[in-house]
Design an enzyme around this catalytic site. Structure first.
Site, PDB file in Angstrom:
ATOM      1  N   LEU A   1      48.472  41.080  30.178  1.00 37.66           N
ATOM      2  CA  LEU A   1      48.499  42.329  29.404  1.00 37.66           C
ATOM      3  C   LEU A   1      49.383  43.354  30.099  1.00 37.66           C
ATOM      4  O   LEU A   1      50.165  44.052  29.445  1.00 37.66           O
ATOM      5  CB  LEU A   1      47.078  42.890  29.219  1.00 37.66           C
ATOM      6  CG  LEU A   1      46.997  44.284  28.596  1.00 37.66           C
ATOM      7  CD1 LEU A   1      47.657  44.326  27.220  1.00 37.66           C
ATOM      8  CD2 LEU A   1      45.550  44.777  28.523  1.00 37.66           C
TER       9      LEU A   1
ATOM     10  N   ALA B   1      41.782  43.222  36.187  1.00 34.53           N
ATOM     11  CA  ALA B   1      40.395  42.757  36.186  1.00 34.53           C
ATOM     12  C   ALA B   1      40.296  41.433  36.923  1.00 34.53           C
ATOM     13  O   ALA B   1      41.286  40.718  37.066  1.00 34.53           O
ATOM     14  CB  ALA B   1      39.887  42.564  34.749  1.00 34.53           C
ATOM     15  N   TYR B   2      39.089  41.133  37.357  1.00 34.40           N
ATOM     16  CA  TYR B   2      38.765  39.789  37.851  1.00 34.40           C
ATOM     17  C   TYR B   2      38.479  38.976  36.591  1.00 34.40           C
ATOM     18  O   TYR B   2      37.455  39.170  35.934  1.00 34.40           O
ATOM     19  CB  TYR B   2      37.535  39.867  38.758  1.00 34.40           C
ATOM     20  CG  TYR B   2      37.149  38.545  39.372  1.00 34.40           C
ATOM     21  CD1 TYR B   2      37.284  38.321  40.742  1.00 34.40           C
ATOM     22  CD2 TYR B   2      36.644  37.511  38.593  1.00 34.40           C
ATOM     23  CE1 TYR B   2      36.919  37.107  41.309  1.00 34.40           C
ATOM     24  CE2 TYR B   2      36.287  36.299  39.154  1.00 34.40           C
ATOM     25  CZ  TYR B   2      36.431  36.102  40.508  1.00 34.40           C
ATOM     26  OH  TYR B   2      36.079  34.897  41.065  1.00 34.40           O
TER      27      TYR B   2
ATOM     28  N   THR C   1      35.935  43.262  27.134  1.00 33.42           N
ATOM     29  CA  THR C   1      35.951  41.898  26.619  1.00 33.42           C
ATOM     30  C   THR C   1      34.840  41.599  25.611  1.00 33.42           C
ATOM     31  O   THR C   1      33.755  42.191  25.685  1.00 33.42           O
ATOM     32  CB  THR C   1      35.814  40.907  27.808  1.00 33.42           C
ATOM     33  OG1 THR C   1      35.661  39.583  27.301  1.00 33.42           O
ATOM     34  CG2 THR C   1      34.612  41.227  28.681  1.00 33.42           C
TER      35      THR C   1
ATOM     36  N   TYR D   1      30.936  37.212  34.771  1.00 35.76           N
ATOM     37  CA  TYR D   1      32.126  37.955  34.329  1.00 35.76           C
ATOM     38  C   TYR D   1      31.740  38.990  33.261  1.00 35.76           C
ATOM     39  O   TYR D   1      32.066  40.185  33.390  1.00 35.76           O
ATOM     40  CB  TYR D   1      33.188  36.983  33.793  1.00 35.76           C
ATOM     41  CG  TYR D   1      34.310  37.635  33.033  1.00 35.76           C
ATOM     42  CD1 TYR D   1      35.305  38.359  33.703  1.00 35.76           C
ATOM     43  CD2 TYR D   1      34.397  37.546  31.643  1.00 35.76           C
ATOM     44  CE1 TYR D   1      36.335  38.974  33.001  1.00 35.76           C
ATOM     45  CE2 TYR D   1      35.429  38.148  30.941  1.00 35.76           C
ATOM     46  CZ  TYR D   1      36.393  38.857  31.616  1.00 35.76           C
ATOM     47  OH  TYR D   1      37.417  39.463  30.921  1.00 35.76           O
TER      48      TYR D   1
ATOM     49  N   TRP E   1      40.097  36.530  23.745  1.00 30.89           N
ATOM     50  CA  TRP E   1      40.998  35.385  23.578  1.00 30.89           C
ATOM     51  C   TRP E   1      42.470  35.805  23.730  1.00 30.89           C
ATOM     52  O   TRP E   1      43.318  35.524  22.881  1.00 30.89           O
ATOM     53  CB  TRP E   1      40.776  34.723  22.215  1.00 30.89           C
ATOM     54  CG  TRP E   1      39.444  34.069  22.035  1.00 30.89           C
ATOM     55  CD1 TRP E   1      38.237  34.464  22.538  1.00 30.89           C
ATOM     56  CD2 TRP E   1      39.179  32.875  21.271  1.00 30.89           C
ATOM     57  NE1 TRP E   1      37.246  33.593  22.140  1.00 30.89           N
ATOM     58  CE2 TRP E   1      37.784  32.626  21.362  1.00 30.89           C
ATOM     59  CE3 TRP E   1      39.972  32.027  20.514  1.00 30.89           C
ATOM     60  CZ2 TRP E   1      37.191  31.537  20.721  1.00 30.89           C
ATOM     61  CZ3 TRP E   1      39.373  30.949  19.875  1.00 30.89           C
ATOM     62  CH2 TRP E   1      38.002  30.715  19.987  1.00 30.89           C
TER      63      TRP E   1
HETATM   64  N1  LIG Z   1      42.426  36.948  29.185  1.00 37.24           N
HETATM   65  C1  LIG Z   1      41.538  37.071  28.192  1.00 37.24           C
HETATM   66  O1  LIG Z   1      41.327  36.163  27.382  1.00 37.24           O
HETATM   67  C2  LIG Z   1      40.788  38.368  28.025  1.00 37.24           C
HETATM   68  C3  LIG Z   1      39.839  38.448  27.000  1.00 37.24           C
HETATM   69  C4  LIG Z   1      39.160  39.646  26.823  1.00 37.24           C
HETATM   70  C5  LIG Z   1      39.427  40.728  27.629  1.00 37.24           C
HETATM   71  N2  LIG Z   1      40.331  40.607  28.623  1.00 37.24           N
HETATM   72  C6  LIG Z   1      40.556  41.783  29.467  1.00 37.24           C
HETATM   73  O2  LIG Z   1      41.895  42.184  29.281  1.00 37.24           O
HETATM   74  C7  LIG Z   1      42.381  42.789  30.489  1.00 37.24           C
HETATM   75  C8  LIG Z   1      43.692  42.154  30.868  1.00 37.24           C
HETATM   76  O3  LIG Z   1      43.448  40.790  31.174  1.00 37.24           O
HETATM   77  P1  LIG Z   1      44.635  39.741  31.285  1.00 37.24           P
HETATM   78  O4  LIG Z   1      44.400  38.735  30.231  1.00 37.24           O
HETATM   79  O5  LIG Z   1      45.950  40.438  31.368  1.00 37.24           O
HETATM   80  O6  LIG Z   1      44.243  39.070  32.682  1.00 37.24           O
HETATM   81  P2  LIG Z   1      45.176  38.553  33.847  1.00 37.24           P
HETATM   82  O7  LIG Z   1      46.453  38.003  33.322  1.00 37.24           O
HETATM   83  O8  LIG Z   1      44.281  37.701  34.684  1.00 37.24           O
HETATM   84  O9  LIG Z   1      45.526  39.888  34.622  1.00 37.24           O
HETATM   85  C9  LIG Z   1      44.575  40.572  35.377  1.00 37.24           C
HETATM   86  C10 LIG Z   1      45.314  41.183  36.538  1.00 37.24           C
HETATM   87  O10 LIG Z   1      44.362  41.876  37.346  1.00 37.24           O
HETATM   88  C11 LIG Z   1      44.727  41.632  38.680  1.00 37.24           C
HETATM   89  N3  LIG Z   1      43.657  41.745  39.655  1.00 37.24           N
HETATM   90  C12 LIG Z   1      42.613  40.938  39.870  1.00 37.24           C
HETATM   91  N4  LIG Z   1      41.920  41.361  40.937  1.00 37.24           N
HETATM   92  C13 LIG Z   1      42.559  42.456  41.407  1.00 37.24           C
HETATM   93  C14 LIG Z   1      42.349  43.323  42.506  1.00 37.24           C
HETATM   94  N5  LIG Z   1      41.322  43.154  43.348  1.00 37.24           N
HETATM   95  N6  LIG Z   1      43.209  44.333  42.691  1.00 37.24           N
HETATM   96  C15 LIG Z   1      44.261  44.525  41.866  1.00 37.24           C
HETATM   97  N7  LIG Z   1      44.525  43.723  40.824  1.00 37.24           N
HETATM   98  C16 LIG Z   1      43.676  42.700  40.601  1.00 37.24           C
HETATM   99  C17 LIG Z   1      45.221  40.195  38.697  1.00 37.24           C
HETATM  100  O11 LIG Z   1      46.016  40.001  39.835  1.00 37.24           O
HETATM  101  P3  LIG Z   1      46.070  38.562  40.517  1.00 37.24           P
HETATM  102  O12 LIG Z   1      46.922  37.729  39.604  1.00 37.24           O
HETATM  103  O13 LIG Z   1      46.702  38.881  41.838  1.00 37.24           O
HETATM  104  O14 LIG Z   1      44.672  38.055  40.602  1.00 37.24           O
HETATM  105  C18 LIG Z   1      46.017  40.139  37.412  1.00 37.24           C
HETATM  106  O15 LIG Z   1      47.360  40.495  37.599  1.00 37.24           O
HETATM  107  C19 LIG Z   1      41.250  42.625  31.513  1.00 37.24           C
HETATM  108  O16 LIG Z   1      40.482  43.800  31.525  1.00 37.24           O
HETATM  109  C20 LIG Z   1      40.415  41.509  30.944  1.00 37.24           C
HETATM  110  O17 LIG Z   1      39.060  41.595  31.372  1.00 37.24           O
HETATM  111  C21 LIG Z   1      41.041  39.468  28.834  1.00 37.24           C
END
Ligand SMILES: NC(=O)c1ccc[n+]([C@@H]2O[C@H](COP(=O)([O-])OP(=O)(O)OC[C@H]3O[C@@H](n4cnc5c(N)ncnc54)[C@H](OP(=O)(O)O)[C@@H]3O)[C@@H](O)[C@H]2O)c1
Length: 304
Positions: A12, A65-66, A106, A130, A154
């Protein structure tokens, strides 16, 4: 307007950077920094508070996010620190500094037992670590009067770790080997493109909205997904079909529907997690795109 973005290296975050409105002053952060990115560890609450004090942003857009849903079952303290501790620290510091917070959350805050789309005001009941950590993050964020929570589900895009990119690789491998691909057909949600999600996030912090509207107008909890519904199986079939049409695949593998019970994972997942986005789409003044059309858009940006 000054925006402090977290998670800028995530899928994102990268879509937000790519669609960054020119009028914004954006301070983009990731866990370890890098070209154009400041380092900010979300597990470090003091660092989160200090970043707000130093930069005095109008908004913190907390996209970091984690997100490792299964690993979180073994690392609950870290998941909680990142997903709940960081928004709590941002909310505290923003209360003193005067800025606002958009907390991305989420569909996994719901238990998936309802059978019809979840409304923004429904009570949460997460199934795993989570989801529980994200629910705690929502509550911490909403302690700040000017905060908003935007839930989605998703999520996939042209870069990063996601189901779409994994399926493109598996289609390629299995089409070559002739082995079918088993994909879960009894979990239903809506695939959401990072491209449309990024647009919704910008809108949620007031970019592109009517300047005459009061800044605190609108719902505090927003739901955003692309339109329609799908199982992971439907999504995998569509990725094969549209991947061939986009020239990313020579052929699609045969996809076989399996049950979640056939594919056990450490974390339980909601079997039905559609989000009712009707009010949020109106509030954000954004037209929904069917998930297949959004998938075709993403595939045009994927590299073969
Ligand atoms: N992916 C999904 O399907 C989904 C669904 C619903 C909601 N969401 C929400 O959407 C948002 C964006 O998610 P996304 O899909 O873009 O996830 P993503 O690709 O996993 O990106 C999350 C980012 O957060 C970083 N992060 C994790 N731990 C960290 C820390 N301690 N300090 C700084 N950065 C940290 C990660 O870095 P690293 O790569 O270094 O770990 C990664 O770059 C999040 O809030 C997630 O909960 C996602």
């Amino acid at each position: 307007m000054k925006v402090l973005l977290t998670g800028a290296a995530g899928q994102l975050g990268q879509a937000l950077l790519a669609s960054q409105p020119p009028e914004l002053e954006l301070i983009a952060t990731s866990r370890s920094g890098g070209p154009g990115l400041l380092a900010l560890d979300l597990a470090d609450a003091d660092a989160c508070r200090a970043a707000v004090r130093q930069h005095c942003p109008d908004w913190v857009l907390n996209a970091g996010a984690y997100t490792a849903v299964d690993r979180a079952e073994q690392e609950p303290a870290l998941a909680q620190a990142v997903n709940a501790g960081a928004p709590e620290a941002f909310a505290e510091a923003l209360a003193a500094a005067g800025g606002r917070l958009l907390q991305v959350s989420t569909d996994f805050v719901f238990n998936g037992e309802q059978g019809w789309p979840y409304g923004p005001e429904q009570s949460v009941d997460p199934l795993g670590v989570y989801g529980a950590s994200k629910a705690a993050g929502e509550a911490a964020a909403l302690a700040l009067p000017g905060a908003r929570v935007l839930r989605t589900g998703w999520v996939y895009g042209p870069v990063g770790r996601n189901f779409c990119r994994t399926m493109l690789r598996l289609h390629r491998e299995r089409a070559a080997s002739g082995q079918p691909l088993g994909v879960v057909a009894d979990q239903v949600g809506c695939p959401t493109s990072t491209l449309t999600l990024a647009a919704a996030c910008w809108r949620a912090i007031g970019v592109g909205t009517d300047a005459k509207r009061a800044p605190n107008d609108g719902p505090r909890i927003l739901h955003w997904s692309d339109a329609g519904a799908a199982s992971w199986y439907d999504f995998a079939v569509a990725i094969g079909e549209l991947g061939v049409a986009a020239g990313l695949l020579e052929g699609a593998a045969a996809v076989a529907p399996i049950t979640a019970a056939d594919y056990p994972t450490p974390a339980r997942r909601p079997s039905y997690s559609l989000l009712d986005c009707t009010a949020s789409r109106q509030a954000l003044n954004l037209e929904p795109l069917h998930w297949r059309a959004a998938l075709a858009q993403v595939l045009r940006l994927c590299v073969a």
